[in-house]
Write an enzyme that holds these catalytic residues in place. Structure first.
Site, PDB file in Angstrom:
ATOM      1  N   GLU A  51     -14.389  -8.513  -6.876  1.00  0.00           N
ATOM      2  CA  GLU A  51     -14.561  -9.238  -6.524  1.00  0.00           C
ATOM      3  C   GLU A  51     -14.828 -10.691  -6.094  1.00  0.00           C
ATOM      4  O   GLU A  51     -16.116 -10.854  -6.807  1.00  0.00           O
ATOM      5  CB  GLU A  51     -14.752  -8.696  -4.456  1.00  0.00           C
ATOM      6  CG  GLU A  51     -14.493  -9.336  -3.411  1.00  0.00           C
ATOM      7  CD  GLU A  51     -13.559 -10.664  -2.986  1.00  0.00           C
ATOM      8  OE1 GLU A  51     -13.155 -11.873  -2.890  1.00  0.00           O
ATOM      9  OE2 GLU A  51     -12.211  -9.709  -3.399  1.00  0.00           O
TER      10      GLU A  51
ATOM     11  N   ASP B  72      -3.393  -8.897  -6.989  1.00  0.00           N
ATOM     12  CA  ASP B  72      -2.871  -8.950  -5.373  1.00  0.00           C
ATOM     13  C   ASP B  72      -4.066 -11.085  -5.173  1.00  0.00           C
ATOM     14  O   ASP B  72      -4.666  -9.874  -4.629  1.00  0.00           O
ATOM     15  CB  ASP B  72      -2.555  -7.983  -4.521  1.00  0.00           C
ATOM     16  CG  ASP B  72      -3.721  -7.588  -4.013  1.00  0.00           C
ATOM     17  OD1 ASP B  72      -5.103  -7.153  -4.955  1.00  0.00           O
ATOM     18  OD2 ASP B  72      -4.063  -6.883  -3.119  1.00  0.00           O
TER      19      ASP B  72
ATOM     20  N   HIS C  22       0.930  -1.107   0.300  1.00  0.00           N
ATOM     21  CA  HIS C  22      -0.028   0.212   0.261  1.00  0.00           C
ATOM     22  C   HIS C  22       0.565   0.860  -0.040  1.00  0.00           C
ATOM     23  O   HIS C  22      -0.081   2.046  -0.579  1.00  0.00           O
ATOM     24  CB  HIS C  22      -0.506   0.118   0.959  1.00  0.00           C
ATOM     25  CG  HIS C  22      -2.162  -1.068   1.061  1.00  0.00           C
ATOM     26  ND1 HIS C  22      -2.862  -1.795   2.144  1.00  0.00           N
ATOM     27  CD2 HIS C  22      -2.565  -1.041  -0.181  1.00  0.00           C
ATOM     28  CE1 HIS C  22      -3.572  -2.200   1.617  1.00  0.00           C
ATOM     29  NE2 HIS C  22      -3.801  -2.358   0.691  1.00  0.00           N
TER      30      HIS C  22
ATOM     31  N   GLY D 250     -11.978 -11.358 -11.212  1.00  0.00           N
ATOM     32  CA  GLY D 250     -11.046 -10.587 -11.217  1.00  0.00           C
ATOM     33  C   GLY D 250      -9.928 -10.756 -12.584  1.00  0.00           C
ATOM     34  O   GLY D 250      -9.257  -9.447 -12.827  1.00  0.00           O
TER      35      GLY D 250
END
Length: 287
Positions: A124, A170, A19, A150
């Site tokens: 998601e 990710d 992040h 995704g």
């Protein structure tokens, strides 16, 4: 398999690396007035309550973001890390550094940075997290949330209309197939949109899996690939994540220099044990 819940790991040392880099990349993209698309393949819930049973069960955030925030008074924090730490602090106004209650997932980072002219496309699959994500994005007009795969979602949106874009992949890596699949998705995406910025997060659990990712990238036509890695402990054959890393395609021109300042600081502040932490920063493929 949909058993993975990031709530157990929110704010840990891997999130700190991922992040802080995402914050720098998105900040860089906002320097131009023209809008851009942010595409997130595995978005999670959007925001996490660190007081809930998931986060408290593992307490991983205490050795990640909480430790960084409390360390600021002890040692000069690198300037490149400040935007990320200030973002987290702004979300926790009224809480002490040792009692932060909220930690953003990648959509939370994006929501704090993106402007009216920018759009977010969030994918998601988890049936619980998709509900949380929809709630989180309810008043975010330029966010588009989909409960779908995704990997395919990323490819379906490229190239973006603006020809400016950041893609974050990710996956939870519950399955070994995620390692090659994530790399191949970026290679396919690069073929469609070679000027985009791509960020691929990975855990260091078995070194051989990371080595195979590197080889697949270097054997491809992808150019300008930066690899950054931070490990709390040396590699081991035992179960568990010892480190974390990112492959970044077309990184902002300042990012490598910024990471040169950030990584030694993380090594000092987030080490686990006696000076076993290490880091790697390498231009894996030239421009």
């Amino acid at each position: 398999m949909l058993s993975y819940r990031h709530a157990f790991h929110a704010g840990n040392f891997a999130d700190v690396l991922k992040h802080s880099v995402l914050t720098l990349v998105l900040d860089y993209m906002t320097r131009k007035e023209k809008g851009f698309s942010y595409i997130d393949s595995h978005s999670g819930a959007g925001m996490y309550q660190l007081s809930d049973s998931y986060a408290q069960k593992t307490g991983e955030y205490k050795e990640g973001i909480a430790r960084l925030l409390s360390a600021e008074t002890q040692q000069a924090t690198p300037e490149a890390l400040l935007p990320y730490l200030e973002l987290i602090r702004d979300m926790n106004q009224g809480s002490s550094d040792h009692e932060i209650s909220l930690y953003p997932g990648s959509p939370g980072i994006a929501k704090a940075i993106l402007r009216r002219q920018d759009s977010a496309h969030l994918f998601e699959l988890h049936p619980t997290d998709i509900d949380y994500l929809n709630d989180f994005c309810q008043r975010w007009r330029k966010a588009h949330v989909k409960q779908s795969d995704g990997y395919q979602g990323v490819l379906s949106l490229l190239p973006p209309p603006s020809r400016r874009g950041v893609v974050l992949i990710d996956p939870p890596y519950e399955l070994k197939e995620d390692y090659p699949k994530a790399v191949k998705t970026i290679i396919k995406a690069y073929d469609k949109f070679a000027t985009g910025t791509y960020i691929l997060w990975y855990p260091v659990v078995k070194r051989a899996l990371v080595d195979e990712m590197e080889k697949t990238f270097t054997d491809s036509q992808v150019k300008n690939l930066l690899q950054v890695e931070f490990c709390q402990r040396p590699d081991t054959e035992e179960y568990g994540m010892t480190g974390t890393g990112l492959f970044i395609v077309n990184p902002p021109w300042q990012l490598k220099e910024q990471l040169t300042a950030i990584l030694p600081y993380l090594q000092t502040q987030l080490k686990k044990g006696q000076d076993n932490a290490s880091y790697k920063l390498e231009q894996l493929v030239a421009e």
